[in-house]
Design a protein around this motif. Structure first.
Motif, PDB file in Angstrom:
ATOM      1  N   SER A 136     -23.003 -17.648  -4.170  1.00  0.00           N
ATOM      2  CA  SER A 136     -21.717 -17.199  -3.638  1.00  0.00           C
ATOM      3  C   SER A 136     -21.921 -15.989  -2.732  1.00  0.00           C
ATOM      4  O   SER A 136     -21.111 -15.063  -2.711  1.00  0.00           O
ATOM      5  CB  SER A 136     -20.762 -16.853  -4.785  1.00  0.00           C
ATOM      6  N   SER A 198     -27.754 -22.411   2.735  1.00  0.00           N
ATOM      7  CA  SER A 198     -26.631 -23.344   2.657  1.00  0.00           C
ATOM      8  C   SER A 198     -25.786 -23.128   1.410  1.00  0.00           C
ATOM      9  O   SER A 198     -26.218 -22.533   0.428  1.00  0.00           O
ATOM     10  CB  SER A 198     -27.147 -24.782   2.692  1.00  0.00           C
ATOM     11  N   SER A 199     -24.543 -23.635   1.497  1.00  0.00           N
ATOM     12  CA  SER A 199     -23.609 -23.620   0.361  1.00  0.00           C
ATOM     13  C   SER A 199     -23.394 -22.221  -0.192  1.00  0.00           C
ATOM     14  O   SER A 199     -23.563 -21.949  -1.376  1.00  0.00           O
ATOM     15  CB  SER A 199     -24.108 -24.570  -0.747  1.00  0.00           C
ATOM     16  N   ASN A 200     -23.031 -21.315   0.705  1.00  0.00           N
ATOM     17  CA  ASN A 200     -22.622 -19.976   0.323  1.00  0.00           C
ATOM     18  C   ASN A 200     -21.278 -19.680   0.990  1.00  0.00           C
ATOM     19  O   ASN A 200     -20.544 -20.603   1.335  1.00  0.00           O
ATOM     20  CB  ASN A 200     -23.695 -18.955   0.724  1.00  0.00           C
ATOM     21  N   ARG A 201     -20.984 -18.418   1.193  1.00  0.00           N
ATOM     22  CA  ARG A 201     -19.727 -18.026   1.839  1.00  0.00           C
ATOM     23  C   ARG A 201     -20.000 -17.132   3.038  1.00  0.00           C
ATOM     24  O   ARG A 201     -19.216 -16.239   3.364  1.00  0.00           O
ATOM     25  CB  ARG A 201     -18.824 -17.302   0.833  1.00  0.00           C
ATOM     26  N   LEU A 202     -21.100 -17.371   3.691  1.00  0.00           N
ATOM     27  CA  LEU A 202     -21.488 -16.543   4.827  1.00  0.00           C
ATOM     28  C   LEU A 202     -20.531 -16.754   5.991  1.00  0.00           C
ATOM     29  O   LEU A 202     -20.028 -17.861   6.210  1.00  0.00           O
ATOM     30  CB  LEU A 202     -22.916 -16.888   5.254  1.00  0.00           C
ATOM     31  N   CYS A 203     -20.291 -15.713   6.747  1.00  0.00           N
ATOM     32  CA  CYS A 203     -19.358 -15.784   7.878  1.00  0.00           C
ATOM     33  C   CYS A 203     -20.004 -15.141   9.103  1.00  0.00           C
ATOM     34  O   CYS A 203     -21.168 -14.740   9.082  1.00  0.00           O
ATOM     35  CB  CYS A 203     -18.035 -15.114   7.534  1.00  0.00           C
ATOM     36  N   TRP A 223     -22.545 -25.677   5.155  1.00  0.00           N
ATOM     37  CA  TRP A 223     -21.562 -25.382   4.112  1.00  0.00           C
ATOM     38  C   TRP A 223     -21.355 -23.872   3.941  1.00  0.00           C
ATOM     39  O   TRP A 223     -21.494 -23.304   2.863  1.00  0.00           O
ATOM     40  CB  TRP A 223     -21.964 -26.029   2.783  1.00  0.00           C
ATOM     41  N   ASN A 224     -21.040 -23.228   5.056  1.00  0.00           N
ATOM     42  CA  ASN A 224     -20.660 -21.835   5.046  1.00  0.00           C
ATOM     43  C   ASN A 224     -19.386 -21.672   5.876  1.00  0.00           C
ATOM     44  O   ASN A 224     -18.686 -22.656   6.126  1.00  0.00           O
ATOM     45  CB  ASN A 224     -21.796 -20.964   5.597  1.00  0.00           C
ATOM     46  N   ASN A 225     -19.094 -20.467   6.294  1.00  0.00           N
ATOM     47  CA  ASN A 225     -17.927 -20.197   7.147  1.00  0.00           C
ATOM     48  C   ASN A 225     -18.363 -19.604   8.479  1.00  0.00           C
ATOM     49  O   ASN A 225     -17.674 -18.753   9.049  1.00  0.00           O
ATOM     50  CB  ASN A 225     -16.957 -19.243   6.435  1.00  0.00           C
ATOM     51  N   ASN A 248     -19.257 -26.064   9.073  1.00  0.00           N
ATOM     52  CA  ASN A 248     -18.959 -24.676   9.400  1.00  0.00           C
ATOM     53  C   ASN A 248     -17.795 -24.674  10.388  1.00  0.00           C
ATOM     54  O   ASN A 248     -17.030 -25.639  10.435  1.00  0.00           O
ATOM     55  CB  ASN A 248     -20.202 -23.994   9.994  1.00  0.00           C
TER      56      ASN A 248
END
Length: 390
Positions: A136, A198-203, A223-225, A248
């Motif tokens: 996360s 991958s699959s985190n909430r990075l922006c 799979w981030n932002n 993304n």
């Protein structure tokens, strides 16, 4: 215990061990490689593991460990290989991990880590495997990643598999997901240079500095932002084999330089906001449409042909022109009707204007009548003259 003190390699991986680890690691000072991976161990990591000052490789993956990574582990200054993936570790990634200058492999995949990626990650100049996927983690990707020197060298014979020279019977093994499928690397681990976030909430945007990692073979930021554009110089990653930027909010056009990646065998740009034409090249057109789906404004092979889309745009413009023309004629008709009935209304209510108009019409009628009569008489006289001469 004397045999334990002299033990250098302990590998009990892939068994059915369960329970918690004892707090007795102070007696194992000679241990340089510890592999407890793929068991059913649980609980927290005891602080005494920090007494393993000669430890170079620590495998704890695929267990049920929880809590925090003990800060005492920072005392293991020779640590080169840390794999704690697929456990239940939580909290932020400890800052001291970014100070382990000898780390070659850092795998924290599939845990419950949160917080931002610290800028100190760029101090890990010897890092060749950075796998932080399925956590996360938030914040932006540090722009200084090009300072990771080991990834900035495109040396295909980079001699890396930990302890292989001293322990040829125990080459390091590592499970990675370079192209969507989990693979186990052993002797060939030295050829792997990977970043998987991958699959985190990075922006934020993908930093252009990442294109300086010319030794990189696998890059997964899916799979981030993430937003913004794909770096224009992405083609500088000349030996890149896999690129996954799917799911993304990346926008803009696909850089032309991407078509120069001749080693690229796996590409996924799906489910973003990309637009424009897919650059034409043997490389990019070799991937099926799944690599580009979910980008409504993207066109070109292997998606719908851009020519058809352009033709559709022309037809749309033509339809708009015709619509505008018809509106012009309708406007003219309405204007004429309004003007006509406006004049009629004025003549109806103003008697002097009406009498003047009728008088004008009478004069015009008289003039036309006189002109016609004179022309008829002239024509008859001309006709009689011709008949008399004959």
């Amino acid at each position: 215990m004397n045999s334990g003190i002299k033990l250098q390699v302990l590998d009990v991986s892939k068994n059915f061990l369960s329970g918690e680890l004892g707090n007795c690691w102070t007696q194992w000072e000679s241990l340089s490689r510890l592999n407890l991976g793929e068991n059913n161990l649980s609980g927290e990591i005891p602080d005494s593991i920090g007494y393993l000052h000669k430890l170079e490789a620590l495998h704890l993956q695929l267990n049920r460990f929880s809590g925090y990574i003990p800060s005492s582990l920072r005392n293991c200054s020779q640590l080169e290989f840390l794999d704690v993936g697929a456990n239940k570790f939580s909290g932020t990634v400890p800052l001291w991990i970014w100070e382990m200058r000898n780390l070659h492999v850092l795998r924290l995949r599939s845990n419950e880590f949160k917080g931002n990626l610290h800028q100190k990650i760029c101090q890990l100049s010897e890092l060749v495997v950075l796998d932080l996927a399925n956590n996360s983690l938030a914040g932006t990707i540090p722009k200084c990643l090009n300072k990771i020197k080991a990834m900035a060298v495109a040396d295909p014979v980079y001699n890396y598999y930990l302890g292989a020279s001293r322990y040829p019977k125990y080459p390091e093994n590592l499970k990675l997901v370079p192209k969507g499928n989990e693979l186990e690397y052993k002797e060939n681990l030295g050829l792997v240079k990977i970043i998987d976030l991958s699959s985190n909430r990075l922006c934020g945007t993908i930093p252009s500095e990442i294109t300086g990692l010319i030794g990189l073979r696998f890059l997964n930021l899916s799979w981030n932002n993430l937003s913004g554009k794909i770096p224009e110089d992405i083609g500088a990653l000349t030996i890149l084999e896999s690129l996954d930027l799917s799911v993304n909010h990346i926008s803009g056009e696909i850089p032309q330089s991407l078509s120069s990646l001749t080693f690229l065998s796996d590409l996924n740009l799906s489910n973003n906001n990309l637009s424009g034409r897919i650059p034409t090249s043997t490389q990019l057109q070799s991937f099926d449409s799944l690599s580009y789906n979910g980008n409504p404004k993207l066109c070109g092979a292997p998606l719908n042909n851009c020519t058809r889309e352009e033709k559709f745009n022309v037809l749309s413009e033509q339809a708009e022109y015709e619509s505008g023309t018809s509106e012009f004629y309708i406007g003219m008709g309405v204007g004429f009707a309004v003007g006509f009935w406006g004049v009629c209304s004025v003549l109806f209510y103003i008697r002097t204007w009406r009498h003047a108009l009728f008088l004008c019409f009478d004069n015009m009628t008289d003039q036309v009548y006189v002109t016609v009569v004179l022309k008829v008489k002239w024509f008859n006289a001309k006709l009689r003259s011709c008949m008399t001469n004959n």
